[in-house]
Enzyme design. Structure first.
Site, PDB file in Angstrom:
ATOM      1  N   GLN A 183      -4.308  -5.140   7.163  1.00 15.57           N
ATOM      2  CA  GLN A 183      -5.212  -6.141   6.608  1.00 15.57           C
ATOM      3  C   GLN A 183      -5.070  -7.501   7.289  1.00 15.57           C
ATOM      4  OE1 GLN A 183      -7.529  -5.372   4.452  1.00 15.57           O
ATOM      5  NE2 GLN A 183      -6.829  -3.293   4.028  1.00 15.57           N
ATOM      6  N   CYS A 225      -4.607   2.353  -3.766  1.00 13.72           N
ATOM      7  CA  CYS A 225      -3.349   2.878  -3.194  1.00 13.72           C
ATOM      8  C   CYS A 225      -2.216   1.871  -3.354  1.00 13.72           C
ATOM      9  CB  CYS A 225      -3.537   3.252  -1.729  1.00 13.72           C
ATOM     10  SG  CYS A 225      -4.638   4.649  -1.473  1.00 13.72           S
ATOM     11  N   ASP A 241       3.272  -4.132   8.212  1.00 16.69           N
ATOM     12  CA  ASP A 241       2.012  -3.403   8.020  1.00 16.69           C
ATOM     13  C   ASP A 241       0.881  -4.398   8.247  1.00 16.69           C
ATOM     14  OD1 ASP A 241      -0.303  -2.215   7.098  1.00 16.69           O
ATOM     15  OD2 ASP A 241       0.513  -1.590   5.169  1.00 16.69           O
ATOM     16  N   HIS A 259       0.863  -1.175   0.000  1.00 17.33           N
ATOM     17  CA  HIS A 259       0.000   0.000   0.000  1.00 17.33           C
ATOM     18  C   HIS A 259       0.900   1.225   0.000  1.00 17.33           C
ATOM     19  CE1 HIS A 259      -2.826   2.986   1.625  1.00 17.33           C
ATOM     20  NE2 HIS A 259      -3.821   2.169   1.322  1.00 17.33           N
ATOM     21  N   LYS A 282     -10.408  -0.498  10.502  1.00 14.60           N
ATOM     22  CA  LYS A 282     -10.568  -1.723   9.724  1.00 14.60           C
ATOM     23  C   LYS A 282     -10.951  -2.905  10.610  1.00 14.60           C
ATOM     24  CE  LYS A 282      -7.231  -0.173   6.249  1.00 14.60           C
ATOM     25  NZ  LYS A 282      -8.172   0.236   5.196  1.00 14.60           N
TER      26      LYS A 282
END
Length: 412
Positions: free
Chosen positions: A203, A366, A200, A123, A226
């Site tokens: 997700q 993104c 990261d 991303h 999220k």
């Protein structure tokens, strides 16, 4: 599909509506998740009962708000199995967390000629901070490529990560293709070369059990929205010895120890990275979201999503003129599926699906370097969460077929 897994959709008021005279099917969870009544209630209770600024206040409301805020930090620590709560920093979101690492640890430790390694599927939030850091420091930015089926190429990672590498920053799960990254193996490779690794988790944390100690990551970032918390709250986990050696990211109230005319000293972690009034209600909401997820159990959350993907992906990949990107095997997927319909722009696809009540996202997500790698400018993206149902999957497939029929694309 196993019907023994509970249907949690009734806890989410927003899902009980129609869009364009059709039952709403919300499949934009990779962009943001919906909030259950329990989280909404926690926010309402905070504003109606405990609202005050945190730390240093001695009146009752301030003490209650401080307890709420620090209890939320403890819940985050336990949720990702961080060693201590003071390794949990509250930020504005995953983007803010990653920029914090680049602007502090990166600025202090990257020198000309050093290497920063990321993957091609990052991303922009986990790409641009390192790209710009490399430019400022005259360092080299290197990309780990993907295998033919859209997984991170571990062999290429072993070639790209060298003794010149100082930072490896990689997504734990792709926001485009649902690919799960072998983050633990990458951490081992990075540490063998003396580099730190940044994960990261935007997700990943909402969708699967995450144990930062088991992964042995040095930094790990994720967003609250999220995983059903309010927007504007995020988390950075960092190993204590690294955080203590880093300079503050921002300056002002709350992050100081002593301030004099000519010099100042900083508070200990995590407070030296939390300048000014923080998003206290956001932290409270994040704590409530963690309570909700913990009550279900993250193994069950992951199991429910896996069952949905097992159900929908095989039906999607066999539709003529539909291209699915990334792994074709459901076992290698999170709940994210990127696809295109031949001859249609993804925005037209998303608009058509919306007319059937199905909310998906369309665009480059993104992740423009990944789009270039895939040979497309954009995709449609359906992303499932545990509160989605088999009926939602059926409605998606039906809407895609109806969209093809409406635009007279190939055979149905």
């Amino acid at each position: 599909m196993d019907n023994n897994i509970n249907d949690y959709s009734a806890d989410f008021p927003i899902l009980d509506q129609q869009v364009n005279d059709e039952r709403l099917v919300y499949l934009d969870n990779a962009a943001t998740a919906q909030r259950p009544r329990q989280v909404i209630k926690a926010l309402t209770n905070f504003y109606e009962q405990d609202n005050a600024n945190v730390h240093r206040g001695v009146h009752t409301l301030a003490e209650r708000a401080t307890k709420d805020y620090e209890d939320a930090r403890k819940k985050v620590q336990e949720f990702i199995n961080a060693p201590t709560a003071n390794e949990i920093i509250f930020t504005k979101g995953c983007t803010d967390s990653l920029n914090l690492v680049a602007s502090t640890y990166g600025e202090q430790n990257i020198m000309p000629g050093d290497e920063i390694v990321i993957s091609i599927m990052e991303h922009h939030s986990n790409l641009i901070p390192w790209q710009q850091l490399a430019k400022r420091k005259n360092a080299t930015l290197k990309y780990i490529e993907l295998t033919a089926d859209g997984e991170l190429d571990l062999a290429d990672a072993k070639r790209k990560i060298t003794d010149k590498t100082k930072i490896v920053a990689v997504t734990h799960a792709s926001n485009v293709m649902g690919t799960i990254t072998p983050l633990k193996e990458l951490a081992t490779i990075a540490h063998q070369h003396g580099a730190v690794i940044v994960g990261d988790g935007a997700q990943a944390v909402p969708h699967m059990p995450v144990d930062v100690q088991n992964l042995d990551v040095d930094f790990y970032a994720f967003s609250g929205h999220k995983m059903m918390s309010p927007m504007g709250i995020g988390v950075l986990y960092g190993k204590a010895e690294l955080l203590r050696a880093m300079s503050p990211y921002q300056f002002g109230g709350e992050m100081i120890n002593d301030v004099h005319r000519e010099q100042s000293t900083w508070a200990d972690i995590p407070f030296k990275f939390e300048a000014g009034t923080q998003n206290i209600a956001g932290a409270v909401g994040l704590g409530a979201a963690i309570d909700y997820l913990s009550n279900i159990g993250m193994e069950k959350v992951q199991q429910k999503e896996q069952q949905l993907i097992n159900y929908v992906l095989p039906r999607l990949v066999v539709i003529p003129d539909v291209q699915v990107y990334g792994p074709q095997s459901p076992a290698k997927h999170t709940g994210v599926i990127a696809f295109n319909i031949k001859g249609l722009h993804p925005h037209d696809v998303a608009t058509a699906l919306d007319m059937d009540g199905v909310a998906v996202r369309a665009g480059h997500h993104c992740a423009q370097p990944l789009m270039e790698d895939l040979g497309v400018t954009a995709t449609a993206r359906a992303s499932f969460y545990f509160y989605n149902t088999k009926e939602d999957a059926d409605q998606l497939i039906k809407a895609i077929k109806e969209t093809k029929e409406f635009f007279n694309i190939g055979t149905i």
